[in-house]
Design an enzyme around this catalytic site. Structure first.
Site: not given
Ligand code: RIB
Ligand code: CA
Length: 328
Positions: A253
């Site tokens: 992500h």
């Molecule tokens: O949904 C993914 C996000 O939420 C990423 O930034 C992960 O680190 C969590 O913070």
């Protein structure tokens, strides 16, 4: 071409640390500051985790690290240690050297005197049109900086946000993504600020998957402290992913949000008007994009550029090549 000057606002978090490694390993970026926000872990733990990573990467010059919001603007904090481990980094205290000492000892914490929102506004105000803020945690710090220093924040070059879910399900509720769900009021304030925002939602981040096999191959190919750290910090996570999703892979992500700044051609962007749901019902934290097939003049003007497609193979190759570069 001079490097893009970036501030990274983060809640490390395993994928956050992979994003920070990618940023420091990429000559296209110059990390001006790292600011921490409560999200995956409490903000003090987030700051500690940034300092641990900086001791590992040892960048020169070392960017300032500022502590930010300890909780969302109006709601209680809900952290994610179940996914990221009690320390937020996959429980690194399990790892020892051959001599039996901690492979990742407690870091020295050298923190900036300013708060995260103040440091963000100060850097942006001092370099009009030059700074890109990469937000890979809840948007509390960014919202507080916009509220406190709107004139300085208006000088930002671009804000790149990992968050939201447009055409796909959420990951923390059926409809909402974790970062925006954690502080939907902050996200609404940011989305209505009029600032230049690129959203990197689950639609694209769930398509860039890091697998156990890829990490094992990288460690075999370049077995250094950095690649071993990547293996160690993700080891527990693969067990969680398998238990929850039946997969031996984890989405990159936050690294993709950094990748979008390194190489904008990795993604396709489309303008949308996107609203945040800030009610307390089952739709809390959802991102509602106006996707109606009607004439544009019948819609509210777009407020975000949304990444809708990604060249996943090219990004994964970039990520793996870069994490092998760091000279440690
Ligand atoms: O949904 C993914 C996000 O939420 C990423 O930034 C992960 O680190 C969590 O913070
Ligand atoms: Ca994060």
């Amino acid at each position: 071409m001079p490097p893009t000057r970036v501030i990274i606002d983060t809640d490390p978090g395993i994928d956050d640390t992979l994003a920070l490694i990618l940023a420091f390993a990429s000559p296209e970026l110059k990390v001006e500051a790292i600011t921490t926000v409560a999200g995956n872990v409490p903000v003090a733990q987030a700051a500690r985790n940034v300092c641990l990573l900086l001791e590992l990467v040892d960048p020169h010059p070392r960017p300032p690290v500022a502590i930010g919001a300890a909780h969302p603007l109006t709601r209680p904090l809900r952290t994610a240690e179940g996914y990221h481990g009690e320390d937020g980094l996959g429980e690194l205290s399990r790892f020892r050297t051959e001599a039996g000492v901690l492979r990742y000892p407690e870091p020295q914490q050298r923190l900036a005197s300013q708060s995260a929102p103040a440091l963000i506004a100060e850097i942006i105000g001092g370099a009009p049109g030059e700074i890109v803020v990469i937000c890979i945690g809840p948007l509390t710090n960014l919202a507080m900086a916009i509220q406190a220093a709107p004139t300085q924040m208006a000088k930002v070059k671009e804000i790149v946000i990992m968050g939201g879910a447009i055409h796909v399900p959420g990951n923390v509720t059926p409809g909402a993504e974790f970062n925006l769900y954690t502080d939907p009021d902050a996200a609404r304030l940011v989305f209505t600020s009029g600032l230049p925002i690129t959203l990197v939602p689950l639609d694209v981040t769930e398509r860039v998957m890091l697998t156990v096999e890829l990490i094992d191959a990288v460690v075999r190919h370049i077995g250094n402290r950095m690649t071993r750290f990547v293996r160690d910090t993700t080891e527990r996570l693969f067990g969680v992913e398998h238990g929850r999703m039946g997969r031996t892979a984890t989405p990159l992500h936050d690294p993709l949000a950094v990748g979008v700044v390194i190489d904008p051609s990795l993604v396709t962007r489309r303008p949308f008007h996107v609203e945040m749901e800030t009610g307390d019902g089952p739709a809390q934290g959802m991102t509602i994009a106006d996707r109606r097939q009607i004439r544009e003049e019948w819609k509210r003007p777009p407020n975000l550029q949304v990444c809708t497609e990604v060249d996943a193979g090219r990004f994964i190759a970039l990520f793996l090549e870069r994490i092998c570069r760091l000279p440690v």
